[in-house]
Design a protein around this motif. Structure first.
Motif, PDB file in Angstrom:
ATOM      1  N   GLN A  64     -15.703  29.728  -4.106  1.00 25.65           N
ATOM      2  CA  GLN A  64     -15.524  29.123  -5.427  1.00 25.65           C
ATOM      3  C   GLN A  64     -15.361  27.603  -5.339  1.00 25.65           C
ATOM      4  O   GLN A  64     -15.065  26.958  -6.331  1.00 25.65           O
ATOM      5  N   MET A  65     -15.572  27.065  -4.155  1.00 18.79           N
ATOM      6  CA  MET A  65     -15.452  25.623  -3.945  1.00 18.79           C
ATOM      7  C   MET A  65     -16.563  24.907  -4.698  1.00 18.79           C
ATOM      8  O   MET A  65     -17.736  25.268  -4.586  1.00 18.79           O
ATOM      9  N   PRO A  66     -16.199  23.886  -5.487  1.00 15.95           N
ATOM     10  CA  PRO A  66     -17.262  23.098  -6.111  1.00 15.95           C
ATOM     11  C   PRO A  66     -18.048  22.350  -5.046  1.00 15.95           C
ATOM     12  O   PRO A  66     -17.596  22.218  -3.911  1.00 15.95           O
ATOM     13  N   THR A  67     -19.211  21.871  -5.397  1.00 15.30           N
ATOM     14  CA  THR A  67     -20.027  21.096  -4.467  1.00 15.30           C
ATOM     15  C   THR A  67     -19.266  19.830  -4.089  1.00 15.30           C
ATOM     16  O   THR A  67     -18.832  19.083  -4.957  1.00 15.30           O
ATOM     17  N   PHE A  68     -19.087  19.616  -2.807  1.00 16.95           N
ATOM     18  CA  PHE A  68     -18.354  18.445  -2.331  1.00 16.95           C
ATOM     19  C   PHE A  68     -19.353  17.376  -1.937  1.00 16.95           C
ATOM     20  O   PHE A  68     -20.281  17.632  -1.176  1.00 16.95           O
ATOM     21  N   VAL A  69     -19.163  16.184  -2.477  1.00 20.38           N
ATOM     22  CA  VAL A  69     -20.050  15.061  -2.193  1.00 20.38           C
ATOM     23  C   VAL A  69     -19.198  13.872  -1.779  1.00 20.38           C
ATOM     24  O   VAL A  69     -18.186  13.583  -2.408  1.00 20.38           O
ATOM     25  N   LEU A  70     -19.605  13.210  -0.724  1.00 23.43           N
ATOM     26  CA  LEU A  70     -18.909  12.028  -0.257  1.00 23.43           C
ATOM     27  C   LEU A  70     -19.852  10.837  -0.371  1.00 23.43           C
ATOM     28  O   LEU A  70     -20.956  10.884   0.166  1.00 23.43           O
ATOM     29  N   TYR A  71     -19.425   9.833  -1.110  1.00 25.27           N
ATOM     30  CA  TYR A  71     -20.204   8.599  -1.224  1.00 25.27           C
ATOM     31  C   TYR A  71     -19.516   7.538  -0.373  1.00 25.27           C
ATOM     32  O   TYR A  71     -18.296   7.420  -0.368  1.00 25.27           O
ATOM     33  N   SER A  72     -20.331   6.756   0.330  1.00 24.42           N
ATOM     34  CA  SER A  72     -19.779   5.723   1.188  1.00 24.42           C
ATOM     35  C   SER A  72     -20.731   4.534   1.233  1.00 24.42           C
ATOM     36  O   SER A  72     -21.929   4.674   1.005  1.00 24.42           O
ATOM     37  N   SER A  73     -20.165   3.380   1.549  1.00 23.52           N
ATOM     38  CA  SER A  73     -21.003   2.197   1.753  1.00 23.52           C
ATOM     39  C   SER A  73     -21.293   1.990   3.241  1.00 23.52           C
ATOM     40  O   SER A  73     -22.030   1.094   3.600  1.00 23.52           O
ATOM     41  N   LYS A  74     -20.696   2.848   4.090  1.00 23.65           N
ATOM     42  CA  LYS A  74     -20.949   2.815   5.538  1.00 23.65           C
ATOM     43  C   LYS A  74     -21.071   4.249   6.031  1.00 23.65           C
ATOM     44  O   LYS A  74     -20.465   5.166   5.479  1.00 23.65           O
ATOM     45  N   GLN A  75     -21.842   4.440   7.078  1.00 20.57           N
ATOM     46  CA  GLN A  75     -22.038   5.773   7.639  1.00 20.57           C
ATOM     47  C   GLN A  75     -20.717   6.325   8.164  1.00 20.57           C
ATOM     48  O   GLN A  75     -19.982   5.634   8.853  1.00 20.57           O
ATOM     49  N   VAL A  76     -20.423   7.571   7.833  1.00 21.90           N
ATOM     50  CA  VAL A  76     -19.220   8.239   8.311  1.00 21.90           C
ATOM     51  C   VAL A  76     -19.581   9.693   8.599  1.00 21.90           C
ATOM     52  O   VAL A  76     -20.396  10.289   7.886  1.00 21.90           O
ATOM     53  N   GLU A  77     -19.015  10.241   9.653  1.00 17.99           N
ATOM     54  CA  GLU A  77     -19.277  11.637  10.015  1.00 17.99           C
ATOM     55  C   GLU A  77     -18.024  12.455   9.759  1.00 17.99           C
ATOM     56  O   GLU A  77     -17.004  12.280  10.420  1.00 17.99           O
ATOM     57  N   ILE A  78     -18.101  13.336   8.775  1.00 13.55           N
ATOM     58  CA  ILE A  78     -17.033  14.287   8.496  1.00 13.55           C
ATOM     59  C   ILE A  78     -17.685  15.661   8.509  1.00 13.55           C
ATOM     60  O   ILE A  78     -18.597  15.921   7.721  1.00 13.55           O
ATOM     61  N   GLU A  79     -17.240  16.504   9.420  1.00 13.41           N
ATOM     62  CA  GLU A  79     -17.875  17.800   9.645  1.00 13.41           C
ATOM     63  C   GLU A  79     -17.940  18.634   8.369  1.00 13.41           C
ATOM     64  O   GLU A  79     -16.951  18.832   7.679  1.00 13.41           O
TER      65      GLU A  79
END
Length: 179
Positions: free
Chosen positions: A100-115
């Motif tokens: 039931q998790m909503p779609t998770f979106v991460l916006y960034s101005s620099k590249q980041v790696e989050i598994e």
């Protein structure tokens, strides 16, 4: 005779004492409506952002909407949020909501790696425009909850109290069928 009458009175009192709460519970279960409303932001004209005035019944642009599902958006800035902390928060949310998790979106101005987190990287100007104009957010380092209709339902910081509030409000949106 007095002993029997005394026992009958005690039993009657006990039955009445137990029947009243059960009756109230059943009444509320049948006739009650236990829904909470989460506010919808920017539903009246007159809200001004850096990009101009938001019209009544504002929704995020169609190009940013998740199809048929709510979104949880995080605006990441390396100087504001630790990627490990955001990753831990995402895991907590994912464990709480499963499918039931909503779609998770991460916006960034620099590249980041989050598994497990899809990241959209923009140049600084575009990032600021998406942050301030599309989501009407005031600053980086916060979550924005968007329902399946594209309406903004909340802004949340990264501290524990705000995370708890986010979880409660996402549960309410799920129960009301809005996420």
């Amino acid at each position: 005779m007095f002993s029997i009458m005394n026992k009958v009175i005690k039993v009657a009192f006990l039955v009445i004492t137990l029947a009243i709460p059960v009756g109230i519970f059943l009444f509320l279960k049948v006739f009650g409506n236990n829904k909470f409303d989460i506010p919808v932001y920017y539903q009246e004209a007159g809200t001004t952002t850096d990009c101009g005035e938001l019209g009544a019944d504002y929704t995020i642009p169609d190009s940013l909407k998740a199809e048929g599902k709510g979104q949880l958006v995080f605006f990441y800035q390396p100087s504001i949020a630790d990627p490990l902390e955001i990753s831990n928060q995402f895991v907590r949310l994912k464990d709480t909501f499963n499918d039931q998790m909503p779609t998770f979106v991460l916006y960034s101005s620099k590249q980041v790696e989050i598994e497990g987190v899809p990241t959209t990287v923009y140049n600084r100007q575009t990032y600021d425009k998406v942050l301030n104009c599309a989501y009407a957010a005031e600053y980086s380092g916060q979550y924005v909850s968007v329902d399946k209709l594209g309406r903004i339902r909340g802004y949340y910081a990264t501290d524990l109290d705000e995370q708890d509030r986010l979880i409660v409000e996402l549960k309410i949106l799920n129960e009301n069928g809005e996420n």
